[in-house]
Design a protein around this motif. Structure first.
Motif, short mmCIF file in Angstrom:
data_model
loop_
_atom_site.label_atom_id
_atom_site.label_comp_id
_atom_site.label_asym_id
_atom_site.label_seq_id
_atom_site.Cartn_x
_atom_site.Cartn_y
_atom_site.Cartn_z
N PRO A 134 -2.39 -1.83 6.55
CA PRO A 134 -1.60 -0.60 6.65
C PRO A 134 -0.10 -0.88 6.59
O PRO A 134 0.35 -2.00 6.83
CB PRO A 134 -1.99 -0.01 8.00
CG PRO A 134 -2.88 -0.99 8.66
CD PRO A 134 -3.26 -2.06 7.70
N ASN A 149 4.79 -5.99 -1.89
CA ASN A 149 4.47 -4.61 -2.24
C ASN A 149 4.16 -4.48 -3.73
O ASN A 149 4.80 -3.72 -4.47
CB ASN A 149 5.63 -3.67 -1.86
CG ASN A 149 5.53 -3.21 -0.43
OD1 ASN A 149 4.46 -3.24 0.18
ND2 ASN A 149 6.65 -2.79 0.14
N GLY A 172 2.90 -5.93 9.09
CA GLY A 172 3.43 -7.29 9.14
C GLY A 172 3.07 -8.16 7.95
O GLY A 172 3.24 -9.38 7.98
N PHE A 204 0.54 -11.93 18.80
CA PHE A 204 0.02 -10.94 19.74
C PHE A 204 -1.49 -10.79 19.68
O PHE A 204 -2.09 -10.13 20.52
CB PHE A 204 0.69 -9.57 19.51
CG PHE A 204 0.49 -9.01 18.14
CD1 PHE A 204 -0.67 -8.29 17.82
CD2 PHE A 204 1.46 -9.17 17.15
CE1 PHE A 204 -0.85 -7.77 16.56
CE2 PHE A 204 1.27 -8.64 15.88
CZ PHE A 204 0.12 -7.93 15.59
#
Ligand SMILES: Nc1ncnc2c1ncn2[C@@H]1O[C@H](COP(=O)(O)OP(=O)(O)OP(=O)(O)O)[C@@H](O)[C@H]1O
Ligand SMILES: Nc1ncnc2c1ncn2[C@@H]1O[C@H](COP(=O)(O)OP(=O)(O)OP(=O)(O)O)[C@@H](O)[C@H]1O
Ligand SMILES: Nc1ncnc2c1ncn2[C@@H]1O[C@H](COP(=O)(O)OP(=O)(O)OP(=O)(O)O)[C@@H](O)[C@H]1O
Ligand SMILES: Nc1ncnc2c1ncn2[C@@H]1O[C@H](COP(=O)(O)OP(=O)(O)OP(=O)(O)O)[C@@H](O)[C@H]1O
Ligand SMILES: Nc1ncnc2c1ncn2[C@@H]1O[C@H](COP(=O)(O)OP(=O)(O)OP(=O)(O)O)[C@@H](O)[C@H]1O
Ligand SMILES: Nc1ncnc2c1ncn2[C@@H]1O[C@H](COP(=O)(O)OP(=O)(O)OP(=O)(O)O)[C@@H](O)[C@H]1O
Ligand SMILES: [Mg+2]
Ligand SMILES: [Mg+2]
Ligand SMILES: [Mg+2]
Ligand SMILES: [Mg+2]
Ligand SMILES: [Mg+2]
Ligand SMILES: [Mg+2]
Lengths: 263, 263, 263, 263, 263, 263
Positions: C64, C124, C68, C31
């Motif tokens: 953030p 993470n 993705g 995108f």
């Protein structure tokens, strides 16, 4: 398993059946209308449970140290004549680790779920979670357990009244240990209340009472007493060792007043 | 091994199948359009799961203590008629250590991965991580486990709706326990809402309602109520013990309003 | 001994081979040019490892929540077609104690030392060390282990690419968890990017897209989007439950924009 | 007993004899007079031990991350040709608890007390005590052990040189981990030093070097480099993947310079 | 039981009988009147114990790092010629947990209660309680044990002298670790004292001494030395590796002076 | 079970029957009217217990270090001639963990519940809870246990006097360790008191006393002494080793005065 393990936790000092009785050993002196109001309030909560209108109700008796909270909570519980009444005190859990304390408490609640009407008195609940203002320190595991138990609806038809006492009400608020109702237990406040207790003790004549009250007012420069019932009764006992019982009593109470207003 | 060990963790108070039902025992009173909106929102999330559009959705119901969060979450879950619905409450984990709590939670999620449509209600999620504002204290192990589970996509074809409740929303934000969607559950706010509940309770005549509302406004000097549904219902029960039911109700609610505006 | 003990640590939720694939299940939507740049950057690092120019390279994808990162890290790893690729997620270590987590991680690295070309994705990574900003809390043992492993040159001829993701880059800096290279993963920023995603979803006509974009600009008063790809995709799914799909989408995205600019 | 138990502690990643050698694998580039001075200083300390003038000497090599501390400490140790030389790295102790780490370290020192001349390299000593600036956290048990061992005179005739490295010198001072001598290891500072390394790498022509230096000065607006040797070498490796090797190198180094001056 | 368990605690590095002797290996240089005064003071305390006038006396030798505290405490203890003399050092307890450290210490005191005259040297007592200023951290269990032992009157006829050393006197005061008497051990302060040591080392001619002192004064711009005896002796050893022994010595001492005045 | 386990806890240094006696070994010198008042106060509390007027009384003796608190508490306890008298000192619990300390204390109280009249002396009660001002640190488990025991009414007919000593009264207040009565124990304050002790020691003639007092006043520039009885007695012992006994005594006491006024 867990419940089986419960059998293995015995309080270091035993849990005698007489505990509740000993808390009100000397009888309740109705030295002020507050005492009557507190007992009536208690009766109302007892009825709310007895009639089954409310399945679970937690009430906090709060006030300064030695103001008579434990005696009054015990009185309310005993007057309910519920088939199951249990007093839990911090000293009952001395020497237990957190897990054992939680098991001791949960056994009390589990037992309370078996009787048609139940009352549990949690005495000095801030010490039950090992609260110390330095730090501050407290047992968050025991706190979490008490929160869980006080929020847990008993089985149908086994309504439960939880009466807790504390001299650290704001601490409980900070710990988010919430109660559905609250009862304040004040110190002996007026000269009239003090005179009432002196007379009922049988240790002083009316003249003695007048003299003591007068000396106290003179020493402290105030008509305000603000001493717990416990301090007043201990003062009488100390004074009784003295030749000048009345003078000694005035002295001891004046010191107590001074200590309290300094704190 | 780990999963085998799960068999050995039993909650101290058992996990009865009736728990969900008991949370909505008295029925839901539709005292305000908020109640309808919340239930409709809930239905939408349920559909998103049922149709498999979204494999995993976590929703937080937040609001003041006693505002009806648990009852509404239970209602939404039960109305879904999913084959697997489970309520997890902090009291279910009283007496467990961190590892046992994590196993209890993970067993719930693992079970939920076996059914074609699943809902798990995590009640008072801030207590599940043993949150206490003094300190603050909390269990970072349980917190980490809940984060992991709430982020873990279920197996294909086993979509899962997680409904959590809390009265400490900002705490969850600080703990970075994030949800995909949020629903606010407000207190009883207006006189009209209060009147609705009084009437539906069947304990007051229309005149009683008018009188109580009037007395409350006079005592508090405001038309604003801001008391949780739980407090209102408990107030009705207390009032019912009194000869002057209406007067007593007005008194109790006025006190609750004062307490809330002081806090 | 230590390595033998490794056999006994099993993740609570299993580690399926499909994990990597599931992270990019829906495909990558290109995108914005950022997506292409990130993937090209990733290819370069992969080459540096494949050619053996650099024996050990650690790369951090940061951005953030929901932007993705995991999908892109998984894509880069899968595109490398290295014989050994492994994804490690916090949920894989739920219920493990610190020692077990370290063993789980070190087993991953030890395995990676056996293949001619290796990639490990640490997803993470701030949750892997149980980071919570309240306190703050974290596992310094796991942190020390990760530092040690990420600094440990693999055996000759077994070059290793470590791809880590985080939404807490500054936290990692404070923890002195250092990487040799960094890749930023931004949110969906422009109306054009948002339109690109809407079209590719196949759920909106060109007119729908124009209308939604218009309504969003009107509601938020800005042309700036700043919502993660995850939020956009979830918004589409929610909107699809609604009769007015386009209107609902604009609503949901506008809320997300407002939430993000408030935070 | 204690010493017997030592046998049971095995590092998770093994301790290969080649570790020291691998730390200086690519050779030492003498890109500045500092490098020569550091190595000469090291030789002097080695002599002080070899001649037995001083029975115990602890030396700290400190400087920014990637400045070459480990390589230089390993070089000094290897050049001593002492019969006992040992490198201890934090990764060697990953997965050990505090007691095991202390045993691992004390075994190293005990072994060193058996040889006529000994050198121990403690690499990244701040990580050895698990230092994290957030908190701050560290292992006071391991710290106390290292203090004790570094202060413990070896048996007669077994002089010991302890070489430690750190990028956190002030932390060690705060922890009161004291050394008898200190050596500073600086970053690559000047254009001349950078040019020296580029040429020695064999990857750039003289013209390339001039162009890169020029572009870096233009991009950063300064003649100051201040990048660690590690960063420079990694920059060369990255650049080698690019068609425009020189341009890419200038780009990467300029970024590193910017990062360092921002930190 | 407890005392039986003592047999199982063995220090990681053994406790050789020669420890005390090694602490004064090189002999005491009487470089200043302070040294004589300290030794005389020590003799007086020894006499107070030998004559049984005082059953228990605790003395603290405090001063900067490397000022000679351990050597002087060992000298005083050895000169007492008491039948029981014991040196306890932090390194003797490396690898012990708190309980083992306490047992190690209490065994020393219990042994000391068996001899007609006893001296115990507690070296670097702040490290014995694992003091680290960052935090600060310390072992409150070991601290409590030392307090208890240092306050415990030995059995009749077994007088005990406790000599402790520390470079952190104010820390001990904060920890409320109190001593009955204190002795300050200063650094080498004057040029005259420095000259005394240089001469006694036999490594410098009178001219060398003059030159070195002159160069030091010139470099530092001051006549003040303020370097510990340990630093001076190490400086001599370093200088002896150099061709220009005198110049090198002046250099090293000047650096030490600068370091100390910067700290 | 718990009480059975008590048999296994033995203090590291034994609990000899002579402990109480040793605390008052040298006899009490009545150097000031305070001493008489303290002993009379003590007798009154003893009577309150002996007559059974009060079933449980806790008294705190507080004052500066070395002021004679332990000696006076032991004197009061021994003079009571109660059938059960027990001294508990921190050193008795060295090497015990928290559980063992609590068992040791609770065994003392349980034993005290068996005799018709009981006295327990808790010496240095702030050290019993391992208080250290740095942190501050303390054992909240032992503290909670002491609170519980000191609040626990003994069985009927087994009245109990608890005498505690502390040099940290305000600490006990902060820890909410409350006593029913308090006795202050001051330092030696006046020249007259000091002279009294000097004479009674038999070590000084009247002229000596005059001279010493004079020199002390001259050195300190004040007539205020403020040194504990322990410091004065130790000063005499030190002085007795010196040829000029009087001069040395004046010196030592002057130093002690200076130290105390500096603190
Ligand atoms: N109204 C009363 N009349 C007579 N005696 C009373 C009354 N209230 C309390 N007492 C007596 O006073 C003493 C102390 O009261 P109690 O222990 O109930 O106070 P408390 O507020 O619980 O104290 P604490 O804060 O220490 O827990 C007890 O001996 C109790 O029997
Ligand atoms: N809309 C409603 N209509 C009728 N009863 C309700 C309604 N909502 C809640 N209740 C009842 O009010 C009581 C308290 O509600 P509930 O426990 O759900 O509140 P809560 O917000 O979860 O409280 P807490 O913050 O303590 O968890 C319950 O008995 C519940 O059945
Ligand atoms: N460029 C993309 N095109 C299409 N889908 C994407 C793209 N990037 C991510 N997604 C999808 O968006 C969802 C969230 O992405 P992902 O989990 O990778 O985000 P994240 O940044 O790792 O989030 P978190 O911060 O929660 O870890 C996933 O379903 C993923 O497949
Ligand atoms: N003078 C040098 N000449 C050539 N290569 C060097 C030189 N110094 C270091 N290197 C190489 O640079 C790389 C990094 O150096 P090294 O690991 O010693 O740095 P460091 O300061 O110890 O880094 P860290 O702070 O991460 O521990 C290694 O590959 C090493 O071989
Ligand atoms: N007066 C002295 N004359 C000669 N040598 C001395 C003297 N005092 C100390 N030394 C020597 O100096 C060295 C260091 O002294 P020592 O270890 O006693 O100092 P310290 O103050 O205890 O140091 P630290 O603070 O590190 O414990 C030892 O080798 C000791 O033998
Ligand atoms: N009035 C006194 N007459 C004679 N000797 C005394 C007197 N009071 C105390 N002593 C002696 O002084 C010494 C110290 O007194 P003691 O230990 O009671 O003081 P303390 O206040 O308890 O000290 P600490 O604060 O250290 O516990 C003891 O040897 C004791 O016998
Ligand atoms: Mg009470
Ligand atoms: Mg709820
Ligand atoms: Mg992710
Ligand atoms: Mg290094
Ligand atoms: Mg020393
Ligand atoms: Mg004492």
């Amino acid at each position: 398993d867990f419940l089986g393990a419960l059998d293995e936790v015995h309080p270091l000092f035993g849990v005698s059946e007489e505990d509740l009785g000993r808390a009100v050993e000397g009888g309740i002196i109705h030295f002020s209308p507050h005492i009557d109001k507190i007992l009536k309030n208690g009766r109302d909560f007892v009825n709310q449970i007895r009639t089954g209108t409310t399945p679970l109700l937690s009430v906090l008796l709060h006030g300064p140290r030695g103001s008579g909270k434990t005696a009054l909570a015990a009185r309310i519980a005993m007057d309910s004549e519920f088939p199951f009444i249990r007093l839990v005190r911090p000293v009952d859990m001395v020497g237990m680790n957190e897990i054992q304390k939680i098991q001791h408490l949960s056994k009390t609640f589990t037992d309370a779920y078996k009787s048609p009407c139940n009352a549990v008195v949690l005495d000095n609940i801030e010490l039950m979670v090992d609260w110390v203002p330095v730090g501050p320190r407290f047992s968050s595991a025991v706190l979490a357990a008490i929160k869980g138990m006080m929020d847990n609806k008993p089985p149908k038809g086994r309504p439960l009244l939880v009466l807790a006492t504390t001299s650290e009400r704001t601490v409980l608020q900070q710990l988010q240990l919430n109660f559905k109702a609250q009862i304040a237990v004040p110190n002996v406040q007026t000269q009239q209340e003090l005179a009432h207790i002196m007379k009922e003790s049988g240790a002083f004549s009316s003249t003695d009472v007048q003299r003591a009250i007068g000396e106290i007012e003179q020493t402290t420069g105030s008509r305000q007493i603000n001493v717990g019932i416990e301090g007043v009764l201990l003062g009488i006992q100390t004074a009784m060792q003295d030749e000048d019982r009345t003078g000694r009593f005035a002295e001891v109470i004046s010191e107590a007043i001074a200590d309290n207003s300094a704190a």
